[in-house]
Design a protein around this motif. Structure first.
Motif, PDB file in Angstrom:
ATOM      1  N   ASP A  34       1.420  -1.562   0.437  1.00 25.42           N
ATOM      2  CA  ASP A  34      -0.044  -0.309   0.165  1.00 25.42           C
ATOM      3  C   ASP A  34       0.837   0.907  -0.013  1.00 25.42           C
ATOM      4  O   ASP A  34       0.953   2.714  -0.389  1.00 25.42           O
ATOM      5  N   TYR A  35       2.150   1.182   1.207  1.00 31.23           N
ATOM      6  CA  TYR A  35       3.391   2.636   0.901  1.00 31.23           C
ATOM      7  C   TYR A  35       3.508   2.768  -0.232  1.00 31.23           C
ATOM      8  O   TYR A  35       3.568   3.775  -1.439  1.00 31.23           O
ATOM      9  N   ILE A  36       4.418   2.183  -1.262  1.00 25.20           N
ATOM     10  CA  ILE A  36       4.613   2.107  -2.170  1.00 25.20           C
ATOM     11  C   ILE A  36       3.493   1.999  -3.513  1.00 25.20           C
ATOM     12  O   ILE A  36       3.712   2.945  -4.485  1.00 25.20           O
ATOM     13  N   GLU A  37       1.900   1.285  -3.963  1.00 23.60           N
ATOM     14  CA  GLU A  37       1.837   1.456  -4.905  1.00 23.60           C
ATOM     15  C   GLU A  37       0.672   2.384  -5.173  1.00 23.60           C
ATOM     16  O   GLU A  37      -0.137   3.074  -5.867  1.00 23.60           O
ATOM     17  N   ASN A  43      -2.830   7.628  -4.371  1.00 30.29           N
ATOM     18  CA  ASN A  43      -4.014   7.154  -4.255  1.00 30.29           C
ATOM     19  C   ASN A  43      -3.520   7.417  -2.543  1.00 30.29           C
ATOM     20  O   ASN A  43      -3.067   6.671  -2.085  1.00 30.29           O
ATOM     21  N   PRO A  44      -4.066   8.674  -1.612  1.00 25.46           N
ATOM     22  CA  PRO A  44      -3.832   8.782  -0.900  1.00 25.46           C
ATOM     23  C   PRO A  44      -3.839   8.153   0.485  1.00 25.46           C
ATOM     24  O   PRO A  44      -3.884   7.947   1.136  1.00 25.46           O
ATOM     25  N   SER A  45      -5.996   7.564  -0.051  1.00 25.03           N
ATOM     26  CA  SER A  45      -5.922   6.691   1.342  1.00 25.03           C
ATOM     27  C   SER A  45      -5.553   5.466   1.429  1.00 25.03           C
ATOM     28  O   SER A  45      -5.902   4.853   2.657  1.00 25.03           O
ATOM     29  N   GLN A  46      -5.062   4.729   0.540  1.00 26.30           N
ATOM     30  CA  GLN A  46      -4.220   3.861   0.297  1.00 26.30           C
ATOM     31  C   GLN A  46      -3.092   4.040   1.237  1.00 26.30           C
ATOM     32  O   GLN A  46      -2.517   3.222   1.949  1.00 26.30           O
ATOM     33  N   MET A  47      -2.055   5.018   0.775  1.00 29.59           N
ATOM     34  CA  MET A  47      -1.356   5.640   1.722  1.00 29.59           C
ATOM     35  C   MET A  47      -1.693   5.379   3.728  1.00 29.59           C
ATOM     36  O   MET A  47      -1.117   5.220   3.903  1.00 29.59           O
ATOM     37  N   MET A  79       3.799  12.303   3.613  1.00 27.80           N
ATOM     38  CA  MET A  79       3.947  10.415   3.182  1.00 27.80           C
ATOM     39  C   MET A  79       2.411  10.554   2.038  1.00 27.80           C
ATOM     40  O   MET A  79       1.558  10.178   1.130  1.00 27.80           O
ATOM     41  N   ILE A  80       0.962  11.474   3.169  1.00 23.09           N
ATOM     42  CA  ILE A  80      -0.548  11.198   2.166  1.00 23.09           C
ATOM     43  C   ILE A  80      -0.439  11.975   0.729  1.00 23.09           C
ATOM     44  O   ILE A  80      -1.228  11.715  -0.081  1.00 23.09           O
ATOM     45  N   LEU A  81       0.690  13.593   1.278  1.00 19.72           N
ATOM     46  CA  LEU A  81       0.236  14.375   0.393  1.00 19.72           C
ATOM     47  C   LEU A  81       1.363  14.029  -0.847  1.00 19.72           C
ATOM     48  O   LEU A  81       0.802  14.056  -2.059  1.00 19.72           O
TER      49      LEU A  81
END
Length: 148
Positions: A34-37, A43-47, A79-81
């Motif tokens: 999820d972090y890399i994809e 996809n901020p919600s995935q992060m 990281m989300i941004l």
């Protein structure tokens, strides 16, 4: 000899009872993916799903003015941004990005993971809180350290 055998059986039995489950291993790997994809296809919600709110990501960097090395930090919010904006044009990764996740050590509630991606190596500490695996620490570097 019987004592050694009994000790080994006891060790492996207790380790399998106290160690991670197959589901834990899958969830740990998914947090790293999820972090890399989330950066591959913005996809901020995935992060956000992958990171603990107090996650800190660190690397070493070289100050251009002084030439001295220092530690650079990034927090969850950044990281989300990043996940939202870094690859918006779709030009930051190859068509089939590399994403190899190695489980280095897994216990009941903690894991150490190595993510090998296109340009980077990320070492992660992942913790299980309230039934969910979250990344709490990342230490990364470029494959080519001269890029720092």
């Amino acid at each position: 000899m019987k004592f050694v055998f009994f000790g080994l059986v006891l060790f492996f039995t207790s380790h399998s009872i106290l160690g991670q489950t197959k589901q834990d291993s899958l969830e740990i790997k998914q947090a790293a993916l999820d972090y890399i994809e989330s950066q591959h296809k913005p996809n901020p919600s995935q992060m956000e799903r992958a990171l603990h709110p107090r996650m800190v990501k660190r690397t070493f960097w070289k100050d251009k003015a002084t030439g001295k090395d220092y530690v650079r930090e990034t927090a969850t919010e950044s990281m989300i941004l990043l996940a939202e904006s870094y690859n918006k044009k779709g030009d930051k990764f190859p068509a089939s990005p590399k994403k190899e996740v190695l489980l280095l050590d897994v216990s009941e509630r903690t894991a150490s993971v190595k993510l090998i991606a296109d340009e980077w190596i990320d070492y992660m500490h992942i913790v299980k809180l309230n039934g969910t695996w979250k990344i709490v620490n990342v230490l990364w570097q470029y494959h080519d350290v001269k890029q720092h």
